[in-house]
Design a protein around this motif. Structure first.
Motif, PDB file in Angstrom:
ATOM      1  N   SER A  82      27.019 -31.148 -52.526  1.00 45.58           N
ATOM      2  CA  SER A  82      25.790 -30.990 -51.437  1.00 45.58           C
ATOM      3  C   SER A  82      24.944 -30.060 -51.862  1.00 45.58           C
ATOM      4  N   HIS A 112      23.575 -35.973 -55.567  1.00 50.96           N
ATOM      5  CA  HIS A 112      24.251 -35.712 -53.956  1.00 50.96           C
ATOM      6  C   HIS A 112      23.611 -37.004 -53.296  1.00 50.96           C
ATOM      7  N   MET A 114      23.608 -39.116 -50.240  1.00 47.06           N
ATOM      8  CA  MET A 114      23.452 -38.714 -48.661  1.00 47.06           C
ATOM      9  C   MET A 114      24.266 -39.644 -47.869  1.00 47.06           C
ATOM     10  N   HIS A 201      15.863 -29.523 -53.228  1.00 46.59           N
ATOM     11  CA  HIS A 201      16.819 -30.114 -52.599  1.00 46.59           C
ATOM     12  C   HIS A 201      17.793 -29.165 -51.859  1.00 46.59           C
ATOM     13  N   ASP A 202      18.126 -27.719 -52.257  1.00 42.91           N
ATOM     14  CA  ASP A 202      18.850 -27.249 -51.452  1.00 42.91           C
ATOM     15  C   ASP A 202      18.260 -26.507 -50.193  1.00 42.91           C
ATOM     16  N   VAL A 205      18.319 -29.978 -47.818  1.00 46.27           N
ATOM     17  CA  VAL A 205      19.475 -30.214 -47.056  1.00 46.27           C
ATOM     18  C   VAL A 205      20.016 -29.022 -45.986  1.00 46.27           C
ATOM     19  N   SER A 209      20.845 -31.036 -43.035  1.00 47.16           N
ATOM     20  CA  SER A 209      22.365 -31.257 -43.039  1.00 47.16           C
ATOM     21  C   SER A 209      23.414 -30.088 -42.637  1.00 47.16           C
ATOM     22  N   HIS A 210      22.880 -29.036 -43.443  1.00 44.92           N
ATOM     23  CA  HIS A 210      23.931 -27.674 -43.038  1.00 44.92           C
ATOM     24  C   HIS A 210      23.498 -26.912 -41.789  1.00 44.92           C
ATOM     25  N   ASN A 259      25.234 -22.203 -50.520  1.00 41.11           N
ATOM     26  CA  ASN A 259      23.821 -22.545 -50.094  1.00 41.11           C
ATOM     27  C   ASN A 259      23.480 -21.578 -49.044  1.00 41.11           C
TER      28      ASN A 259
END
Length: 391
Positions: A82, A112, A114, A201-202, A205, A209-210, A259
């Motif tokens: 991820s 990745h 999802m 991307h990082d 997310v 997400s994080h 991340n």
């Protein structure tokens, strides 16, 4: 490589498309279990794969990817971690440390999907886990501009068991050839490919997400010191906010650590917003007529509503206006099935559903989100079929 939830689910999806899947995992038990659920066959000592999918824990993904690149010089290697920037840097560092050809990194396409479940392991794997879900692909430098048409939106046709060959000989160069192979794997898994860079991307997310994981965990942790009477009042709102809080701490330490910078930036921004709301509430505590304090709180709630409106709707499409029809449902087997059958019989499509149980009563409240045109029909025609419509 890796036969947990994601690896075994990919195996099931690929096998359903007739692809030969060879399973490997450091755990003999995990390998055998994935084989037994139908995700593929056990890998032999002389495999010559076209694509290697690494589904390993985030903190070892880079090492496993580098090892697979060295072990299979004609294969393209992808992963499901991820976080992408740290893995890409780790792969390059591992190849350099071991004296490998640095161009081998051109056969690595970061991935990745999802998708996931609250449960882990091959016994929780599903062939449809990736169906309709975004699957981010981070191609080697130079490949993104040559991504095939449709790589940002729909799934592509084709089998992922393409004949094994030297990626450097593929049209468009090694990077483009590597991306092509992994796009085929995503298509076979029924995922929706989204091609982007590692940094992009990082950052994305971290936000979607994080940070939600951190926020859910912190809100849920507040319940540890709450009186039992207060927790007994919990309703669907608290359940919605804390649903993902019961996650694996070991896994999330790896994800957040890998991340850290993007997550920290997003959390600092969130803290700034929270500080503004706290400042307004503190002002109201000191002076109930504090000028502008209520407006600041209202603005935070309003901006949240505007943000929710940007969350994609069904199948990744733009969200559509819906209205809620709340129906009382007996807490007994078959009740929900009967309700959905009646709604379908009335020709109304349910866009979303939430279910809340009434404290101390064998009843549930099913909140059906439907298109505005469907609400009057349900409110008029469900009661004659024996349903109580609330409100």
């Amino acid at each position: 490589m890796g036969t947990g939830l994601l690896g075994a689910s990919a195996g099931l999806a690929l096998r359903a498309r007739g692809v030969d899947v060879a399973l490997d995992d450091p755990s003999p038990t995990a390998r055998a279990l994935a084989r037994d659920v139908g995700a593929g066959r056990l890998a032999g000592p002389a495999e010559d794969p076209s694509v290697v999918l690494v589904a390993a824990p985030p903190d070892v993904t880079a090492e496993v990817v580098a090892e697979r690149l060295r072990a299979h010089p004609r294969a393209v290697v992808t992963d499901v971690a991820s976080v992408k920037g740290a893995v890409l840097d780790g792969v390059a560092a591992a190849l350099a440390r071991d004296g490998a050809d640095p161009s081998a990194v051109l056969r690595y396409v970061g991935g990745h999907p999802m998708a996931g479940r609250e449960r882990s392991g091959a016994t929780s794997a599903r062939a449809d886990l990736f169906t309709g879900r975004p699957w981010v692909l981070v191609p080697p430098d130079g490949a993104q501009g040559g991504a095939p048409d449709g790589a940002q939106g729909g799934a592509r046709g084709g089998a992922s068991a393409a004949p094994t060959g030297d990626v450097a000989g593929d049209p468009g160069g090694p990077a483009a050839g590597a991306l092509e192979r992994v796009l085929d794997v995503v298509a076979d898994c029924r995922g929706v490919p989204v091609v982007m860079g590692a940094a992009e991307h990082d950052e994305a997310v971290a936000l979607v997400s994080h940070v939600p994981q951190v926020a859910a965990s912190l809100v849920a942790a507040r319940l540890l010191e709450a009186p039992s009477g207060a927790v007994a009042l919990a309703g669907q709102g608290l359940r919605d906010v804390t649903r993902i809080a019961a996650s694996d701490p070991g896994l999330w330490v790896q994800i957040l650590g890998a991340n850290a910078a993007p997550v920290a930036r997003a959390l600092h921004a969130l803290r700034s917003d929270l500080d503004a709301v706290l400042g307004a509430l503190d002002a109201l505590v000191a002076n109930g007529a504090a000028l502008g304090a209520r407006a600041r709180v209202a603005r935070a709630i309003d901006e949240g509503g505007a943000g929710v409106a940007r969350v994609p709707g069904k199948h990744g499409a733009d969200p559509v206006p819906v209205e809620v029809v709340a129906v009382l449902v007996p807490d007994e087997p078959g009740s929900l099935a009967r309700l959905f059958a009646d709604v379908a019989d009335l020709g109304v499509s349910v866009e979303d559903v939430k279910l809340e149980h009434a404290p101390g009563r064998l009843l549930g409240l099913a909140e059906l989100s439907v298109l505005p045109a469907g609400r009057p029909r349900l409110e008029a025609e469900l009661p004659p079929r024996g349903w109580r419509v609330a409100g």
